[in-house]
Design a protein around this motif. Sequence first.
Motif, PDB file in Angstrom:
ATOM      1  N   PHE A 276     -12.770  24.683  26.121  1.00 58.29           N
ATOM      2  CA  PHE A 276     -13.907  25.084  26.944  1.00 58.29           C
ATOM      3  C   PHE A 276     -15.038  24.080  26.726  1.00 58.29           C
ATOM      4  O   PHE A 276     -15.325  23.699  25.582  1.00 58.29           O
ATOM      5  CB  PHE A 276     -14.367  26.488  26.569  1.00 58.29           C
ATOM      6  CG  PHE A 276     -13.359  27.557  26.884  1.00 58.29           C
ATOM      7  CD1 PHE A 276     -13.390  28.227  28.087  1.00 58.29           C
ATOM      8  CD2 PHE A 276     -12.360  27.873  25.969  1.00 58.29           C
ATOM      9  CE1 PHE A 276     -12.445  29.199  28.379  1.00 58.29           C
ATOM     10  CE2 PHE A 276     -11.422  28.845  26.243  1.00 58.29           C
ATOM     11  CZ  PHE A 276     -11.456  29.514  27.463  1.00 58.29           C
ATOM     12  N   ARG A 280     -19.076  26.494  28.702  1.00 48.49           N
ATOM     13  CA  ARG A 280     -18.136  27.585  28.435  1.00 48.49           C
ATOM     14  C   ARG A 280     -17.221  27.857  29.624  1.00 48.49           C
ATOM     15  O   ARG A 280     -16.938  28.998  29.964  1.00 48.49           O
ATOM     16  CB  ARG A 280     -18.889  28.867  28.022  1.00 48.49           C
ATOM     17  CG  ARG A 280     -19.702  28.692  26.757  1.00 48.49           C
ATOM     18  CD  ARG A 280     -18.800  28.358  25.576  1.00 48.49           C
ATOM     19  NE  ARG A 280     -19.550  28.022  24.373  1.00 48.49           N
ATOM     20  CZ  ARG A 280     -19.769  26.791  23.975  1.00 48.49           C
ATOM     21  NH1 ARG A 280     -19.303  25.781  24.679  1.00 48.49           N
ATOM     22  NH2 ARG A 280     -20.427  26.548  22.868  1.00 48.49           N
ATOM     23  N   SER A 305     -14.557  31.014  33.345  1.00 38.25           N
ATOM     24  CA  SER A 305     -15.499  31.042  32.228  1.00 38.25           C
ATOM     25  C   SER A 305     -14.812  31.628  31.002  1.00 38.25           C
ATOM     26  O   SER A 305     -13.705  32.179  31.080  1.00 38.25           O
ATOM     27  CB  SER A 305     -16.740  31.866  32.579  1.00 38.25           C
ATOM     28  OG  SER A 305     -16.379  33.230  32.764  1.00 38.25           O
ATOM     29  N   PHE A 306     -15.511  31.515  29.887  1.00 41.12           N
ATOM     30  CA  PHE A 306     -14.944  31.985  28.622  1.00 41.12           C
ATOM     31  C   PHE A 306     -14.634  33.482  28.678  1.00 41.12           C
ATOM     32  O   PHE A 306     -13.538  33.931  28.318  1.00 41.12           O
ATOM     33  CB  PHE A 306     -15.936  31.669  27.504  1.00 41.12           C
ATOM     34  CG  PHE A 306     -15.499  32.103  26.144  1.00 41.12           C
ATOM     35  CD1 PHE A 306     -14.558  31.384  25.443  1.00 41.12           C
ATOM     36  CD2 PHE A 306     -16.014  33.248  25.560  1.00 41.12           C
ATOM     37  CE1 PHE A 306     -14.142  31.775  24.189  1.00 41.12           C
ATOM     38  CE2 PHE A 306     -15.611  33.645  24.307  1.00 41.12           C
ATOM     39  CZ  PHE A 306     -14.670  32.910  23.623  1.00 41.12           C
ATOM     40  N   ILE A 336     -16.877  33.201  20.003  1.00 40.97           N
ATOM     41  CA  ILE A 336     -17.235  31.830  20.399  1.00 40.97           C
ATOM     42  C   ILE A 336     -18.204  31.231  19.397  1.00 40.97           C
ATOM     43  O   ILE A 336     -18.161  30.038  19.099  1.00 40.97           O
ATOM     44  CB  ILE A 336     -17.815  31.813  21.823  1.00 40.97           C
ATOM     45  CG1 ILE A 336     -17.897  30.380  22.346  1.00 40.97           C
ATOM     46  CG2 ILE A 336     -19.177  32.449  21.873  1.00 40.97           C
ATOM     47  CD1 ILE A 336     -16.621  29.756  22.689  1.00 40.97           C
ATOM     48  N   GLU A 340     -17.491  27.818  17.187  1.00 41.66           N
ATOM     49  CA  GLU A 340     -18.384  26.654  17.167  1.00 41.66           C
ATOM     50  C   GLU A 340     -18.559  26.147  15.741  1.00 41.66           C
ATOM     51  O   GLU A 340     -18.792  24.960  15.530  1.00 41.66           O
ATOM     52  CB  GLU A 340     -19.736  27.031  17.776  1.00 41.66           C
ATOM     53  CG  GLU A 340     -19.676  27.251  19.284  1.00 41.66           C
ATOM     54  CD  GLU A 340     -20.994  27.746  19.832  1.00 41.66           C
ATOM     55  OE1 GLU A 340     -21.872  28.094  19.014  1.00 41.66           O
ATOM     56  OE2 GLU A 340     -21.151  27.794  21.065  1.00 41.66           O
TER      57      GLU A 340
END
Length: 512
Positions: A276, A280, A305-306, A336, A340
């Motif tokens: 992604f 996102r 999208s995510f 998410i 990260e």
Amino acid sequence: MTLGVFDISLIVVVSIATATAAMFILFLAVSVRHKQRDLTRSKKTALLRVSRGRISEADPALRNLLDSQDWDGTPTGLRPFLAFRFSKLPQNLTALDAGRTHSFVAQDATDVATLDVIRQGAVLTVRINDRRSENAGEAHAALYRKDQTKTLARAVDSAPYPVWMTDADGRVAWSNRAYQQLESAVGGARADGRPILDLNDRSQNLADREQHRCRLKRPDQDQDQWFDVSEDQNGGHCIFHATDVTAVVQAEAAQRTFVQTLTKTFAQLSIGLAIFDRNRQLALFNPALIDLTELSAEFLSGRPSFLSFFDKLRDEKILPEPRNYTSWRDQILDLIAKAEDGRYQETWTLTSGNTYRVTGRPHPNGAVAFLFEDISAEVTLTRRFREQLDLSQAVMETLDDAIAVFSPQGMLSYTNPAYRKLWKVNEEASALDMSVSDVSRHWQDLSEPNPIWGDFRDFVVGFEERTDWNATILMRDGRPVDCQFKPLQGGATLAHFRVMTQTHLMSFQSAN
């Protein structure tokens, strides 16, 4: 002839009137002469008076100059209109001492003009004195425009990128030094006078900008040179600016090659990949992701999208079913965030019986990658191994013989209840991971002296090829014990102890 009083009075009056008229005419002549002299003097001095950002008095030429150049009304903004000609002007003219005249000379030694600046409160008075000029204001304005033109010409000519201008017929009418150098590198100007960069090739135009991407083949280089050219039309002329983007084009080509290589590599992976971007949205996926998630290629190609991606996984039962959908959405947003930081790794047990290991990893420029790995076979194998291990342990727990297992490093790793009973080890106080030296010393304390314990210690930690061997010891209480020592797979060692009954003893004695 005798004159009367009346005649005499008339003569006197006429004389006085004539003298008065002569004096008046003389005064007018002198006044006109002085005004002409003052007018001549004022043209040699250009005056500019500024008060609180406004021009209160100014020479017409200076006023027009300031208006045409969009003067901002500040004394600091006034300085460029003077500093190009006069030296040593302070940055802030309002910082000059009030009430006195500050004089500045011209930078050019042949220029006899001087500049006087007087500050009185909020009023700033500027006088340009030029005794060689018929009109000091117009001369100063003309010098300013000439200086600006020279500066602009110098800036354009010294620009590191090519700039050129074409006439109405499309022929080069003017070019700067960079263009001329580029022209020389390709063998000189074209015979038809047109630019050396072909703007008619529209195949390389940039869709998001009003620019042309042009290729230039140079005989002195193996690789082509690329330029982004922008066009500005002004009347019958066109001005072009070219920027060398050879490095950009090469980087884009290298990136495309790299992406193609990655795509081919990812296509061979059995692990599903979903990347992604910083917005996102799904930017990249491989065929294994389709196989594992059963999501359609059309859906994935639409760059969902995510949240849409994981919503679809939930609909297809590729996600563990949450009890609370609202809290699950919050968990997805937290997912998410963990990805990260590279902290997300979970095992998903699905209703289909499959087990997936899902890992989140950060990527450059804010992107996030998720790896989906089917570990169902691994989990099944682990479960079976654990079941077999539990079964084997359960069997050894029921044996009457004492069992002890040592690791390749010589540490005690397993004992059964019969062992703890034979060697009088308290189950609650028993501790594994004891060294073979400590364990054999405990055995030696509970048995009659026997040299086999030293041999056993060497057998456990030995690196040479090992074979089974037996020995018999006698416990302190008189019980004989048959000892069997066997090497196990991976370098481990098994110690097997069996208390010999009368039957065992008789069989042992008859065998010997």
